[in-house]
Enzyme design. Sequence first.
Site, short mmCIF file in Angstrom:
data_model
loop_
_atom_site.label_atom_id
_atom_site.label_comp_id
_atom_site.label_asym_id
_atom_site.label_seq_id
_atom_site.Cartn_x
_atom_site.Cartn_y
_atom_site.Cartn_z
N LYS A 154 -2.43 -2.17 -1.17
CA LYS A 154 -1.50 -2.41 -0.05
C LYS A 154 -1.64 -3.87 0.39
O LYS A 154 -2.32 -4.19 1.38
CB LYS A 154 -1.82 -1.43 1.08
CG LYS A 154 -0.66 -1.23 2.05
CD LYS A 154 -0.86 0.01 2.89
CE LYS A 154 0.04 0.04 4.11
NZ LYS A 154 1.46 0.13 3.83
N1 PMP Z 1 4.74 3.22 -0.49
C1 PMP Z 1 4.73 2.06 0.19
C2 PMP Z 1 5.26 0.83 -0.46
C3 PMP Z 1 4.23 2.01 1.52
O1 PMP Z 1 4.24 0.87 2.20
C4 PMP Z 1 3.76 3.19 2.12
C5 PMP Z 1 3.23 3.15 3.53
N2 PMP Z 1 1.87 2.83 3.57
C6 PMP Z 1 3.77 4.38 1.35
C7 PMP Z 1 4.27 4.35 0.06
C8 PMP Z 1 3.22 5.66 1.93
O2 PMP Z 1 1.83 5.55 2.04
P1 PMP Z 1 1.02 6.40 3.10
O3 PMP Z 1 1.44 7.80 2.93
O4 PMP Z 1 -0.41 6.17 2.73
O5 PMP Z 1 1.36 5.86 4.45
#
Ligand code: PMP
Length: 301
Positions: A154
């Site tokens: 991320k």
């Molecule tokens: N894909 C992307 C590109 C994101 O930014 C997010 C948000 N964090 C997600 C998927 C979903 O991740 P999560 O369920 O861990 O929030």
Amino acid sequence: MKNKTNYIWHNGKFVHWDEAKIHVLTHSLHYGAATFEGIRCYNTDRGPAVFRLRDHFKRLFYSASVIDMKIPYSLEELETATLDLISKNKITECYIRPIAYYGYGKMGVNPQGAPVEIAIACWGWDKYMTHKLVDMKTNKYIRIPSVVSITDAKLSGNYLNSILGILQLQGTDYHETLFLDLNGNIAEGAAENIFFIKNGVLHTPKLGGILAGITRDTVMTLAKKMGLKVIEAKLSLQEAYLADEAFLTGTAIEIKPIRSIDDKIIGKGETGIITIDLQQSYLEVVHGKNKDFFHYLAFLK
Ligand code: PMP
């Protein structure tokens, strides 16, 4: 900013919200080598609890490692800082944003040698998207392939791709953009993973070129517990158009049903019955109403 709270944790100290500042020559501001998380805290019968706090910080440490960033705190210290911050801000439900970045001290693309700094903020953020159902449009940009960047981390810089996708929606009635991968298969939304349901089976793009969403993982776990089959595989756009149900997942958006993709109505164009079950089950888990999932919750001290 709306909904601001009193304090932000910044480099080991609680500072007043308006005082949590950085220098304009902060390295990550220029070159995008930062990593952040989006976490939620929900109210439960036993008080506020942060959902999958440890998993979010594990992902933060993983993301930091791929850009050679050494976070100067332990995972436990960051967990404690987060829980203390929520208590200090006297808030029961909030969105939590940790960010680790290369700070001020040197310029030039190579971040090595710049100080590593970290902040954690939290504020009330009820609905990420106000529409009950989402209309999506495929993007002219593809999701960053893993030969270009590290997409399961991320990293702030990866979000330029998401921003370019979202900006294309300006002046249209679409709510969210859908990224395909290099081979034209479904990847993810700008900040969400995606699921399709066909004949009672859940399908979601396999990991590799997408973020390993924590909500994605929770939903797969809940679905399997409900006796549903879950398939992680390549998914074409044609298969997506023909799904019975579809939804997005993410910490901010939670589980959000999709009404259409590229103007093609998915199923009946309403929230599908399996989606409703999963939404309900997810909300029970995050609100501490399912004792099988208490281990996902970090209660305030
Ligand atoms: N894909 C992307 C590109 C994101 O930014 C997010 C948000 N964090 C997600 C998927 C979903 O991740 P999560 O369920 O861990 O929030």
